[in-house]
Design a protein around this motif. Structure first.
Motif, mmCIF file in Angstrom:
data_model
loop_
_atom_site.group_PDB
_atom_site.id
_atom_site.type_symbol
_atom_site.label_atom_id
_atom_site.label_comp_id
_atom_site.label_asym_id
_atom_site.label_seq_id
_atom_site.Cartn_x
_atom_site.Cartn_y
_atom_site.Cartn_z
ATOM 1 N N MET A 163 -18.388 19.988 3.680
ATOM 2 C CA MET A 163 -19.196 19.323 4.697
ATOM 3 C C MET A 163 -20.640 19.170 4.224
ATOM 4 O O MET A 163 -21.286 18.148 4.490
ATOM 5 C CB MET A 163 -19.133 20.093 6.011
ATOM 6 N N THR A 164 -21.139 20.179 3.532
ATOM 7 C CA THR A 164 -22.484 20.085 2.975
ATOM 8 C C THR A 164 -22.560 18.979 1.933
ATOM 9 O O THR A 164 -23.516 18.192 1.901
ATOM 10 C CB THR A 164 -22.900 21.427 2.347
ATOM 11 N N MET A 165 -21.566 18.893 1.078
ATOM 12 C CA MET A 165 -21.540 17.842 0.060
ATOM 13 C C MET A 165 -21.437 16.458 0.706
ATOM 14 O O MET A 165 -22.082 15.503 0.246
ATOM 15 C CB MET A 165 -20.374 18.076 -0.894
ATOM 16 N N GLU A 166 -20.654 16.334 1.771
ATOM 17 C CA GLU A 166 -20.576 15.054 2.485
ATOM 18 C C GLU A 166 -21.938 14.681 3.058
ATOM 19 O O GLU A 166 -22.378 13.531 2.982
ATOM 20 C CB GLU A 166 -19.558 15.129 3.631
ATOM 21 N N SER A 167 -22.629 15.670 3.614
ATOM 22 C CA SER A 167 -23.949 15.429 4.191
ATOM 23 C C SER A 167 -24.933 14.950 3.123
ATOM 24 O O SER A 167 -25.677 13.980 3.323
ATOM 25 C CB SER A 167 -24.470 16.700 4.862
ATOM 26 N N ILE A 168 -24.932 15.616 1.974
ATOM 27 C CA ILE A 168 -25.832 15.227 0.886
ATOM 28 C C ILE A 168 -25.502 13.821 0.388
ATOM 29 O O ILE A 168 -26.390 12.990 0.167
ATOM 30 C CB ILE A 168 -25.751 16.244 -0.266
#
Length: 343
Positions: free
Chosen positions: A321-326
């Protein structure tokens, strides 16, 4: 003012055991290296790691993690967010970041602050009663080391030295910004020194910071510094997701993190009503790309800033989810914000 820049920052949140998905520090650090590599590939301007000395963050030594990041990135600037200067030694801080600057071919920066979390003071043997004076003295010394290869310095809370050379030297003048919360004193200090400023906003309506931004601008210009060199940044928490239930999924992590901080500092308990209000009107930018873009544009234009540091995830969330956000921030949100700011 300088042109608009966009970056990311993190405290390397590991989560709290009550959340059910706490991860170990080794995993979180390695996830961070994947994050900064992606941020570099996306063309973002900055990746900062905030120093903390507690179990729920994995960032006691940002410089070491950033040195590892320098080896796997090409253009993104790497630095702290923040360095707790009051409980560190300015000589060691400069040496570490100058080394990082050489490793990264001139991409190192320091964002220095007094420290919202105070664990490092007892850990390294500093008296919290000297909180303000420690910061003032150490910032003075750090700037002297940055600006002069040979330094003579004398203060009250650190041993003096005479005609000392500090090595290695950074490739050029190492960028040092000042992080502030809501302190007028900190704003005036940054402006009087002509240093870039970053406002860390974690409570209330972000637009309420406008008087502090205006105070910085007025003081900066009155001191004779050039408007074209002025840099005013804001750091806000956020998470961008296409999941329509992201607010519900982010809540357990965010609630656990901020409830712990509230308990430690004697703040009122953090309710879900407060959470929802902060997500809609406050300093937390969680939602889909359209919602987050709209709110961030309002922030940039409302405060008239030229640097945005997006603290993602802010509270621990699964790595994917963090990678998607970035990825969404770098590929879509930033490009739209750049176009809107230029209009």
């Amino acid at each position: 003012m300088k042109k608009m820049s966009f970056g990311l920052m993190t405290f390397l949140e590991t989560g709290l055991s009550s959340e059910g998905f706490m991860i170990d520090h080794e995993t979180r650090i390695n996830h961070a290296l994947e994050e900064v590599k992606l941020a570099d590939e996306l063309g973002l301007d900055y990746y900062g790691i905030g120093e903390h000395h507690r179990s729920d963050y994995a960032a006691t030594s940002p410089e070491i993690i950033l040195a590892a990041a320098a080896a796997i990135t090409k253009q993104i600037h790497l630095g702290s967010a923040v360095t707790v200067l009051s409980s560190d030694d300015p000589v060691r801080v400069y040496e570490a970041f100058a080394t990082l600057d050489l490793i990264s071919n001139g991409r190192a920066e320091i964002i220095a602050g007094r420290g919202s979390f105070t664990e490092s003071f007892e850990l390294f043997g500093y008296d919290l009663r000297n909180y303000d004076q420690l910061y003032s003295e150490k910032l003075d010394l750090l700037l002297k080391i940055r600006d002069h290869e040979n330094v003579t310095w004398n203060g009250k809370l650190r041993a003096p030295f005479k005609n000392k050379t500090i090595y290695p030297r950074a490739k050029s003048s190492l960028k040092i910004s000042i992080a502030v919360g809501g302190s007028y004193e900190s704003v005036l200090r940054a402006a009087n020194l002509g240093l870039p400023i970053v406002f860390a906003i974690i409570g209330g309506n972000p637009l309420n910071f406008k008087p502090l931004v205006d105070l910085y601008k007025k003081t900066y210009l009155e001191k004779g510094f050039k408007e074209e060199d002025m840099e005013i940044g804001v750091a806000v928490h956020g998470l961008i997701s296409s999941d329509p239930d992201i607010l519900e999924k982010y809540y357990p992590s965010h609630h656990a993190q901020f409830s712990k901080i509230a308990s430690e500092r004697g703040w009122p308990s953090y309710s879900k009503e407060s959470y929802m209000a902060n997500m809609k009107r406050g300093p937390f930018y969680v939602g889909n790309k359209e919602e987050v873009t709209k709110r961030l544009l309002s922030l940039i234009q409302g405060l008239n800033i030229n640097r945005l540091l997006f603290h993602t995830p802010g509270s621990y969330m699964p790595h994917e989810m963090t990678m998607e956000s970035i990825r969404t921030y770098g590929q879509e949100v930033v490009s739209k914000l750049k176009k809107s700011v230029r209009k």
